[in-house]
Design an enzyme around this catalytic site. Structure first.
Site, PDB file in Angstrom:
ATOM      1  N   LYS A 158      88.929  35.321 -58.103  1.00 55.41           N
ATOM      2  CA  LYS A 158      89.508  34.803 -59.354  1.00 55.41           C
ATOM      3  C   LYS A 158      89.767  33.321 -59.080  1.00 55.41           C
ATOM      4  O   LYS A 158      90.715  32.947 -58.380  1.00 55.41           O
ATOM      5  CB  LYS A 158      90.831  35.528 -59.697  1.00 55.41           C
ATOM      6  N   GLU A 232      98.252  30.542 -48.755  1.00 52.31           N
ATOM      7  CA  GLU A 232      98.084  29.127 -48.360  1.00 52.31           C
ATOM      8  C   GLU A 232      98.626  28.304 -49.511  1.00 52.31           C
ATOM      9  O   GLU A 232      97.961  28.139 -50.533  1.00 52.31           O
ATOM     10  CB  GLU A 232      96.589  28.817 -48.155  1.00 52.31           C
ATOM     11  N   CYS A 266      96.343  19.730 -50.303  1.00 46.91           N
ATOM     12  CA  CYS A 266      97.563  20.329 -49.739  1.00 46.91           C
ATOM     13  C   CYS A 266      97.959  19.610 -48.466  1.00 46.91           C
ATOM     14  O   CYS A 266      99.134  19.445 -48.178  1.00 46.91           O
ATOM     15  CB  CYS A 266      97.328  21.809 -49.471  1.00 46.91           C
ATOM     16  N   GLU A 363     106.423  18.441 -53.768  1.00 50.97           N
ATOM     17  CA  GLU A 363     105.067  18.023 -53.426  1.00 50.97           C
ATOM     18  C   GLU A 363     104.561  17.100 -54.537  1.00 50.97           C
ATOM     19  O   GLU A 363     104.576  17.485 -55.705  1.00 50.97           O
ATOM     20  CB  GLU A 363     104.163  19.265 -53.327  1.00 50.97           C
TER      21      GLU A 363
HETATM   22  P1  NAP Z   1      97.969  27.049 -58.941  1.00 52.32           P
HETATM   23  O1  NAP Z   1      98.355  26.593 -60.281  1.00 52.32           O
HETATM   24  O2  NAP Z   1      98.937  27.871 -58.177  1.00 52.32           O
HETATM   25  O3  NAP Z   1      96.607  27.846 -59.126  1.00 52.32           O
HETATM   26  C1  NAP Z   1      95.902  28.409 -58.038  1.00 52.32           C
HETATM   27  C2  NAP Z   1      95.254  29.702 -58.485  1.00 52.32           C
HETATM   28  O4  NAP Z   1      96.281  30.649 -58.763  1.00 52.32           O
HETATM   29  C3  NAP Z   1      94.448  29.579 -59.766  1.00 52.32           C
HETATM   30  O5  NAP Z   1      93.344  30.448 -59.681  1.00 52.32           O
HETATM   31  C4  NAP Z   1      95.421  30.033 -60.827  1.00 52.32           C
HETATM   32  O6  NAP Z   1      94.769  30.537 -61.977  1.00 52.32           O
HETATM   33  C5  NAP Z   1      96.160  31.134 -60.101  1.00 52.32           C
HETATM   34  N1  NAP Z   1      97.526  31.378 -60.543  1.00 52.32           N
HETATM   35  C6  NAP Z   1      98.462  30.480 -60.906  1.00 52.32           C
HETATM   36  N2  NAP Z   1      99.625  31.089 -61.171  1.00 52.32           N
HETATM   37  C7  NAP Z   1      99.420  32.418 -60.977  1.00 52.32           C
HETATM   38  C8  NAP Z   1     100.235  33.577 -61.096  1.00 52.32           C
HETATM   39  N3  NAP Z   1     101.519  33.494 -61.471  1.00 52.32           N
HETATM   40  N4  NAP Z   1      99.685  34.775 -60.828  1.00 52.32           N
HETATM   41  C9  NAP Z   1      98.408  34.879 -60.443  1.00 52.32           C
HETATM   42  N5  NAP Z   1      97.584  33.819 -60.311  1.00 52.32           N
HETATM   43  C10 NAP Z   1      98.087  32.605 -60.569  1.00 52.32           C
HETATM   44  O7  NAP Z   1      97.593  25.843 -57.988  1.00 52.32           O
HETATM   45  P2  NAP Z   1      96.602  24.663 -58.291  1.00 52.32           P
HETATM   46  O8  NAP Z   1      97.288  23.692 -59.182  1.00 52.32           O
HETATM   47  O9  NAP Z   1      95.281  25.182 -58.729  1.00 52.32           O
HETATM   48  O10 NAP Z   1      96.415  24.079 -56.817  1.00 52.32           O
HETATM   49  C11 NAP Z   1      97.259  23.165 -56.279  1.00 52.32           C
HETATM   50  C12 NAP Z   1      98.226  23.786 -55.296  1.00 52.32           C
HETATM   51  O11 NAP Z   1      97.514  24.474 -54.279  1.00 52.32           O
HETATM   52  C13 NAP Z   1      99.024  22.731 -54.567  1.00 52.32           C
HETATM   53  O12 NAP Z   1     100.347  23.153 -54.415  1.00 52.32           O
HETATM   54  C14 NAP Z   1      98.329  22.641 -53.226  1.00 52.32           C
HETATM   55  O13 NAP Z   1      99.122  22.099 -52.199  1.00 52.32           O
HETATM   56  C15 NAP Z   1      97.963  24.054 -52.998  1.00 52.32           C
HETATM   57  N6  NAP Z   1      96.896  24.166 -52.000  1.00 52.32           N
HETATM   58  C16 NAP Z   1      97.175  24.708 -50.790  1.00 52.32           C
HETATM   59  C17 NAP Z   1      96.202  24.775 -49.812  1.00 52.32           C
HETATM   60  C18 NAP Z   1      96.471  25.361 -48.451  1.00 52.32           C
HETATM   61  O14 NAP Z   1      95.525  25.601 -47.722  1.00 52.32           O
HETATM   62  N7  NAP Z   1      97.699  25.611 -48.065  1.00 52.32           N
HETATM   63  C19 NAP Z   1      94.923  24.297 -50.088  1.00 52.32           C
HETATM   64  C20 NAP Z   1      94.667  23.745 -51.340  1.00 52.32           C
HETATM   65  C21 NAP Z   1      95.665  23.706 -52.289  1.00 52.32           C
HETATM   66  P3  NAP Z   1      94.626  29.672 -63.343  1.00 52.32           P
HETATM   67  O15 NAP Z   1      93.823  28.481 -63.028  1.00 52.32           O
HETATM   68  O16 NAP Z   1      93.942  30.598 -64.264  1.00 52.32           O
HETATM   69  O17 NAP Z   1      96.019  29.337 -63.767  1.00 52.32           O
END
Ligand code: NAP
Length: 465
Positions: A158, A232, A266, A363
């Site tokens: 997903k 992550e 990240c 962040e």
């Molecule tokens: P996000 O909003 O959390 O979305 C990530 C994924 O999760 C998307 O597929 C999103 O789907 C889904 N999602 C969001 N809320 C959800 C929920 N309540 N239940 C189930 N699925 C959910 O994050 P992002 O804005 O795409 O990415 C940025 C974040 O990722 C930053 O905080 C970054 O630091 C972190 N990150 C961490 C790493 C690591 O390795 N630690 C690597 C890269 C990024 P939808 O798009 O459909 O909402």
């Protein structure tokens, strides 16, 4: 992103909606989950050599098609094209790593002899749901799928709603690499559909790369079902600079480490913690470096800083910057949305944020850097660890004793000395504290979605060769 996010390609450099997709309905989701469950039965007992051949072929395809795949990433989430092409090539290195090392890493480990001897083996868990972010739309997925599928699991992706074409391209690459039907599938679904999948008994485990909020939500839903997860999540990496550092190199690297992927990584350096004796020199050089970045169309090979992935991200970054400045942080550069089409934000530097302000605690996911002054090494380590996150950290020093202290005392999953934090298939990657748990890449990444099984023998039975 909210559950109402449309599944669509919207070019962040222009705001133009390029293509929209209908989310899969319940019947289509059911078909795909059933196909995954069926595929697992065969894939788990497919010889390792066949699974290795598929991951090796996937790497070859990623390499051969990196220009096309890079252009797709740039179109959907605005990554500068040079970095996008490099991302596809990096995915190929992860595939090669597992193709080359899986046989050794998955070999049974023998312990003892005769009665009571045993072996430790790794068996796959089943269909794994991977919820992935848009910021590294290929790398995040491949670093899950290469080890998980090589270990014998099957994957259901997903992906973020704003990168549907990347998601479909990965499914297509897997098919062409020779993965059998159902071993890797994309689900075009919104985040609201995730909880029901975690309730489905055919889904064995889940991995999420994304925000802290999504981590809490998926961790809770999986926990309710006692399902294994790898999370992550976000980070606010420290980048510490001490007086003995090679300052020109540290400054140059600091600019890159903050603005990589348009500041949306990240493991981007987000908090620059500089010894007071060199703070002025560092700050002047760093602000000059941030100011000199070439902002522009991410499809242009000369561009160093492109747009953020969505207008919502621009609004959120602007709120964090303005709120921090209103509470007393010094604004040294930027602090504005750019007056041009697309989701652009100015390269921004703020200093001395008051405790509790967004710049000190949250962040910042975009090209906004925060500078702190440290009195000495103890103070630098204290400031670096004064964060709810613990993903990566970097420290710049030419003093061996200081380097050792940073390596041991910085609270993070990865520490770089005199370099910027980066992932590498040979090394485990992941975080502590609110940056999540579990590890990807290396042997740890291969074992995460396996049953580490102990088999002990007695009564004259010998372990088979
Ligand atoms: P996000 O909003 O959390 O979305 C990530 C994924 O999760 C998307 O597929 C999103 O789907 C889904 N999602 C969001 N809320 C959800 C929920 N309540 N239940 C189930 N699925 C959910 O994050 P992002 O804005 O795409 O990415 C940025 C974040 O990722 C930053 O905080 C970054 O630091 C972190 N990150 C961490 C790493 C690591 O390795 N630690 C690597 C890269 C990024 P939808 O798009 O459909 O909402």
């Amino acid at each position: 992103m909210s559950t109402a996010t449309p599944i669509a390609t919207i070019n962040p450099a222009t705001g133009e909606t390029v293509r929209t997709f209908a989310a899969y309905d319940a019947a289509e989701i059911e078909r795909r989950v059933a196909r995954a469950a069926k595929a697992f039965v065969a894939w788990r007992s497919t010889p390792l050599a066949v699974r290795v051949a598929a991951v090796r072929k996937l790497g070859e395809l990623l390499d051969a098609e990196k220009e096309r795949l890079g252009a797709l990433m740039t179109l959907e989430m605005g990554k500068p094209i040079v970095a996008a092409v490099e991302e596809a090539a990096k995915c190929a290195t992860a595939c090669r790593y597992y193709a080359d090392n899986a046989a050794e890493l998955l070999a049974p480990r023998r312990i003892g002899e005769g009665d009571g001897a045993g072996e430790v083996i790794h068996q796959p868990l089943g269909p794994v749901l991977a919820v992935m972010p848009w910021n590294f739309p290929f790398w995040q997925v491949v670093r899950f799928l290469a080890p998980a599928l090589t270990a014998g699991n099957v994957g259901l992706l997903k992906h973020s709603s704003n990168v549907p074409q990347c998601a479909l391209a990965i499914e297509d690459l897997c098919t062409r690499a020779g993965y059998p039907d159902g071993v890797f599938q994309t689900l075009l679904i919104g985040s609201a559909a995730v909880a029901a999948l975690l309730d489905d008994e055919r889904i064995a485990a889940a991995t999420l790369t994304g925000s802290e909020g999504a981590g809490r939500s998926i961790g809770a839903a999986a926990g309710k079902n006692l399902k294994k997860t790898v999370l992550e999540l976000g980070g606010s990496d420290a980048f510490v600079v001490m007086p003995s550092a090679d300052l020109p190199k540290a400054i140059k690297t600091a600019v890159i480490a903050r603005t990589i992927n348009n500041g949306q990584s990240c493991i981007a350096a987000k908090r620059f913690i500089v010894h007071q004796s060199i703070a002025e020199e560092f700050t002047n050089g760093f602000v000059a470096g941030m100011k000199a970045l070439r902002v522009g169309d991410p499809a242009d090979r000369e561009t160093q800083l492109g747009p953020l992935a969505t207008p919502t991200l621009v609004d959120e970054l602007h709120r964090q910057v303005t709120e921090s400045v209103a509470r007393g942080a010094k604004l040294l550069l930027g602090g504005t949305k750019l007056d041009r089409k697309g989701a652009f934000y100015a390269a921004t530097v703020i200093a001395d944020p008051p405790a509790g302000s967004p710049a000190a605690t949250e962040e910042l996911f975009g090209p906004a850097a925060v500078i702190f002054r440290a009195r000495d090494i103890d103070d630098a380590i204290r400031i670096a660890n004064d964060s709810s996150f613990g993903l990566g950290a970097a420290a710049w020093t030419r003093d061996d004793a200081e380097a050792r202290r940073f390596g041991l005392e910085l609270e993070a999953g990865t520490v770089f000395i005199n370099g910027m934090v980066a992932s590498d298939p040979r090394f485990p990657f992941g975080g502590i504290k609110n940056s999540g748990y579990g590890r990807e890449l290396s042997s740890e990444g291969l074992y995460e979605f396996t049953n580490t099984k102990t088999i002990r023998v007695g009564g004259g039975i010998t372990l088979s060769e």
